[in-house]
Design a protein around this motif. Structure first.
Motif, PDB file in Angstrom:
ATOM      1  N   ALA A  29     158.216  96.547  21.607  1.00  0.00           N
ATOM      2  CA  ALA A  29     157.150  97.536  21.445  1.00  0.00           C
ATOM      3  C   ALA A  29     157.793  98.895  21.227  1.00  0.00           C
ATOM      4  O   ALA A  29     158.952  99.109  21.590  1.00  0.00           O
ATOM      5  CB  ALA A  29     156.229  97.556  22.661  1.00  0.00           C
ATOM      6  N   ALA A  30     157.040  99.791  20.604  1.00  0.00           N
ATOM      7  CA  ALA A  30     157.576 101.124  20.323  1.00  0.00           C
ATOM      8  C   ALA A  30     156.447 102.136  20.348  1.00  0.00           C
ATOM      9  O   ALA A  30     155.266 101.793  20.255  1.00  0.00           O
ATOM     10  CB  ALA A  30     158.279 101.140  18.964  1.00  0.00           C
ATOM     11  N   GLY A  31     156.816 103.401  20.496  1.00  0.00           N
ATOM     12  CA  GLY A  31     155.820 104.469  20.509  1.00  0.00           C
ATOM     13  C   GLY A  31     156.500 105.813  20.672  1.00  0.00           C
ATOM     14  O   GLY A  31     157.708 105.945  20.481  1.00  0.00           O
ATOM     15  N   CYS A  32     155.730 106.801  21.028  1.00  0.00           N
ATOM     16  CA  CYS A  32     156.297 108.128  21.283  1.00  0.00           C
ATOM     17  C   CYS A  32     155.567 108.755  22.462  1.00  0.00           C
ATOM     18  O   CYS A  32     154.430 108.404  22.782  1.00  0.00           O
ATOM     19  CB  CYS A  32     156.201 109.019  20.044  1.00  0.00           C
ATOM     20  SG  CYS A  32     154.515 109.478  19.600  1.00  0.00           S
ATOM     21  N   ALA A  54     157.826 118.929  22.573  1.00  0.00           N
ATOM     22  CA  ALA A  54     158.561 118.056  21.654  1.00  0.00           C
ATOM     23  C   ALA A  54     158.220 116.595  21.938  1.00  0.00           C
ATOM     24  O   ALA A  54     157.775 116.234  23.029  1.00  0.00           O
ATOM     25  CB  ALA A  54     160.057 118.287  21.802  1.00  0.00           C
ATOM     26  N   ALA A  55     158.440 115.747  20.950  1.00  0.00           N
ATOM     27  CA  ALA A  55     158.136 114.319  21.074  1.00  0.00           C
ATOM     28  C   ALA A  55     159.417 113.499  21.183  1.00  0.00           C
ATOM     29  O   ALA A  55     160.425 113.813  20.550  1.00  0.00           O
ATOM     30  CB  ALA A  55     157.314 113.854  19.881  1.00  0.00           C
ATOM     31  N   PHE A  56     159.360 112.458  22.013  1.00  0.00           N
ATOM     32  CA  PHE A  56     160.447 111.494  22.128  1.00  0.00           C
ATOM     33  C   PHE A  56     159.946 110.137  21.639  1.00  0.00           C
ATOM     34  O   PHE A  56     158.850 109.707  22.002  1.00  0.00           O
ATOM     35  CB  PHE A  56     160.906 111.344  23.584  1.00  0.00           C
ATOM     36  CG  PHE A  56     161.625 112.543  24.126  1.00  0.00           C
ATOM     37  CD1 PHE A  56     162.985 112.698  23.933  1.00  0.00           C
ATOM     38  CD2 PHE A  56     160.938 113.517  24.828  1.00  0.00           C
ATOM     39  CE1 PHE A  56     163.650 113.805  24.435  1.00  0.00           C
ATOM     40  CE2 PHE A  56     161.591 114.632  25.326  1.00  0.00           C
ATOM     41  CZ  PHE A  56     162.951 114.768  25.128  1.00  0.00           C
ATOM     42  N   ALA A  87     164.718 115.300  21.304  1.00  0.00           N
ATOM     43  CA  ALA A  87     165.359 116.540  21.743  1.00  0.00           C
ATOM     44  C   ALA A  87     164.347 117.393  22.483  1.00  0.00           C
ATOM     45  O   ALA A  87     163.140 117.315  22.232  1.00  0.00           O
ATOM     46  CB  ALA A  87     165.933 117.306  20.551  1.00  0.00           C
ATOM     47  N   ALA A  88     164.830 118.186  23.408  1.00  0.00           N
ATOM     48  CA  ALA A  88     163.979 119.107  24.165  1.00  0.00           C
ATOM     49  C   ALA A  88     164.711 120.430  24.327  1.00  0.00           C
ATOM     50  O   ALA A  88     165.951 120.482  24.321  1.00  0.00           O
ATOM     51  CB  ALA A  88     163.628 118.525  25.536  1.00  0.00           C
ATOM     52  N   TRP A  89     163.952 121.489  24.480  1.00  0.00           N
ATOM     53  CA  TRP A  89     164.531 122.818  24.662  1.00  0.00           C
ATOM     54  C   TRP A  89     164.816 123.058  26.138  1.00  0.00           C
ATOM     55  O   TRP A  89     163.969 122.834  27.000  1.00  0.00           O
ATOM     56  CB  TRP A  89     163.589 123.885  24.128  1.00  0.00           C
ATOM     57  CG  TRP A  89     163.500 123.887  22.635  1.00  0.00           C
ATOM     58  CD1 TRP A  89     162.674 123.126  21.862  1.00  0.00           C
ATOM     59  CD2 TRP A  89     164.293 124.664  21.736  1.00  0.00           C
ATOM     60  NE1 TRP A  89     162.899 123.374  20.531  1.00  0.00           N
ATOM     61  CE2 TRP A  89     163.882 124.319  20.418  1.00  0.00           C
ATOM     62  CE3 TRP A  89     165.293 125.609  21.889  1.00  0.00           C
ATOM     63  CZ2 TRP A  89     164.449 124.893  19.285  1.00  0.00           C
ATOM     64  CZ3 TRP A  89     165.859 126.189  20.769  1.00  0.00           C
ATOM     65  CH2 TRP A  89     165.444 125.839  19.483  1.00  0.00           C
ATOM     66  N   LEU A  90     166.036 123.518  26.422  1.00  0.00           N
ATOM     67  CA  LEU A  90     166.460 123.867  27.772  1.00  0.00           C
ATOM     68  C   LEU A  90     166.954 125.304  27.766  1.00  0.00           C
ATOM     69  O   LEU A  90     167.119 125.921  26.712  1.00  0.00           O
ATOM     70  CB  LEU A  90     167.572 122.935  28.246  1.00  0.00           C
ATOM     71  CG  LEU A  90     167.280 121.435  28.228  1.00  0.00           C
ATOM     72  CD1 LEU A  90     168.523 120.659  28.651  1.00  0.00           C
ATOM     73  CD2 LEU A  90     166.097 121.090  29.120  1.00  0.00           C
ATOM     74  N   GLU A  91     167.207 125.855  28.953  1.00  0.00           N
ATOM     75  CA  GLU A  91     167.721 127.225  29.054  1.00  0.00           C
ATOM     76  C   GLU A  91     169.219 127.194  29.250  1.00  0.00           C
ATOM     77  O   GLU A  91     169.725 126.596  30.198  1.00  0.00           O
ATOM     78  CB  GLU A  91     167.074 127.967  30.223  1.00  0.00           C
ATOM     79  CG  GLU A  91     167.512 129.426  30.322  1.00  0.00           C
ATOM     80  CD  GLU A  91     166.870 130.148  31.489  1.00  0.00           C
ATOM     81  OE1 GLU A  91     167.359 129.978  32.618  1.00  0.00           O
ATOM     82  OE2 GLU A  91     165.866 130.855  31.271  1.00  0.00           O
ATOM     83  N   CYS A  92     169.934 127.833  28.345  1.00  0.00           N
ATOM     84  CA  CYS A  92     171.392 127.926  28.449  1.00  0.00           C
ATOM     85  C   CYS A  92     171.755 128.747  29.683  1.00  0.00           C
ATOM     86  O   CYS A  92     171.273 129.864  29.862  1.00  0.00           O
ATOM     87  CB  CYS A  92     171.966 128.575  27.188  1.00  0.00           C
ATOM     88  SG  CYS A  92     173.754 128.877  27.268  1.00  0.00           S
ATOM     89  N   GLN A  93     172.611 128.201  30.535  1.00  0.00           N
ATOM     90  CA  GLN A  93     173.012 128.897  31.751  1.00  0.00           C
ATOM     91  C   GLN A  93     174.102 129.927  31.511  1.00  0.00           C
ATOM     92  O   GLN A  93     174.506 130.632  32.436  1.00  0.00           O
ATOM     93  CB  GLN A  93     173.493 127.874  32.789  1.00  0.00           C
ATOM     94  CG  GLN A  93     172.437 126.881  33.207  1.00  0.00           C
ATOM     95  CD  GLN A  93     171.205 127.561  33.767  1.00  0.00           C
ATOM     96  OE1 GLN A  93     171.263 128.216  34.809  1.00  0.00           O
ATOM     97  NE2 GLN A  93     170.068 127.420  33.087  1.00  0.00           N
ATOM     98  N   ARG A  94     174.548 130.041  30.268  1.00  0.00           N
ATOM     99  CA  ARG A  94     175.584 131.018  29.944  1.00  0.00           C
ATOM    100  C   ARG A  94     174.985 132.289  29.339  1.00  0.00           C
ATOM    101  O   ARG A  94     175.349 133.386  29.712  1.00  0.00           O
ATOM    102  CB  ARG A  94     176.591 130.383  28.977  1.00  0.00           C
ATOM    103  CG  ARG A  94     177.830 131.206  28.701  1.00  0.00           C
ATOM    104  CD  ARG A  94     178.929 130.331  28.153  1.00  0.00           C
ATOM    105  NE  ARG A  94     178.470 129.459  27.075  1.00  0.00           N
ATOM    106  CZ  ARG A  94     179.146 128.400  26.648  1.00  0.00           C
ATOM    107  NH1 ARG A  94     180.286 128.070  27.220  1.00  0.00           N
ATOM    108  NH2 ARG A  94     178.687 127.658  25.653  1.00  0.00           N
TER     109      ARG A  94
END
Length: 221
Positions: A29-32, A54-56, A87-94
């Motif tokens: 089975a598959a989906g998002c 965002a979608a996975f 992919a998802a957006w994260l906060e760069c710790q630098r």
């Protein structure tokens, strides 16, 4: 969110999935799933991200494998394979700016009926994880768990587009605080460490030099 099965005319509800039927029949089975459906994952996405929803894509495949039983016989046991990509957006710790992190998950699970059965499996088997299955299994929750486990320990760009001002001036300070230093030397004339901090042994070295210059007891010549 759409899901489909390779069974003709079939579809699956990822929140009420009969994983034992899927493994018995060897179905796929598959989906998002979108980040907005994953509240714990959504907490990791910064508010200023270009896309917080965002979608996975996910795929699952059921199967059975023969396993040796305590009485010496073999019996088919249920296995589930899960793949998640996106992919998802994260906060760069630098630099504290949003950046896009790619996720590619491929995990295999041995299904059991109870928590007691799961606890009987050895912990050193890294080929698969043991999870409790059901006929109303929440696959979305498992997907979220895998994404959270795949989060980088320190989220950051490979190369930051800019340096955050707090890393340039220091928290609660300013870049001008170090104007008295010359050519990277601290107040004792000793070069600072690679991180720009004063040499912690500078004061001790200065005291030694001072003591060495007074060996004559202060006598005048």
């Amino acid at each position: 969110m759409s899901q489909h099965s390779d069974k003709p005319g079939g579809s699956v509800d990822p929140r009420e999935l009969d994983v034992f039927e899927l493994t018995r029949s060897g179905r796929r089975a598959a989906g998002c799933v979108r980040v907005s459906q994953l509240p714990r994952m959504l907490n990791e996405v910064p508010g200023e991200a270009p896309d917080r929803d965002a979608a996975f894509s996910w795929q699952i495949e059921g199967s059975t494998q023969p396993e040796l039983q305590e009485d010496g016989s073999e019996a088919a046991q249920p296995y589930l394979r899960l793949a998640v990509h996106g992919a998802a957006w994260l906060e760069c710790q630098r630099c504290l700016a949003p950046y896009e992190e790619t996720f590619d998950i491929d995990a295999t699970y041995r299904l059991v009926l109870t928590e007691e059965e799961a606890q009987e499996f050895p912990l050193d088997d890294d080929e698969f994880d043991v999870i409790v299955g059901s006929r109303q299994f929440d696959l979305v929750d498992l997907i979220e768990e895998e994404l959270l486990l795949s989060l980088p320990l320190v989220p950051k760009h490979e190369a930051c587009p800019q340096v955050h001002e707090s890393l340039v001036s220091g928290v609660g300070g300013s870049a001008a605080d170090g104007d008295d230093a010359v050519d990277g030397e601290d107040e004792y004339g000793e070069a600072g460490s690679e991180s720009g901090k004063p040499n912690p042994f500078a004061a001790l070295e200065a005291m030694k030099r001072g003591a060495g210059g007074n060996k004559d007891g202060g006598k005048k010549h």
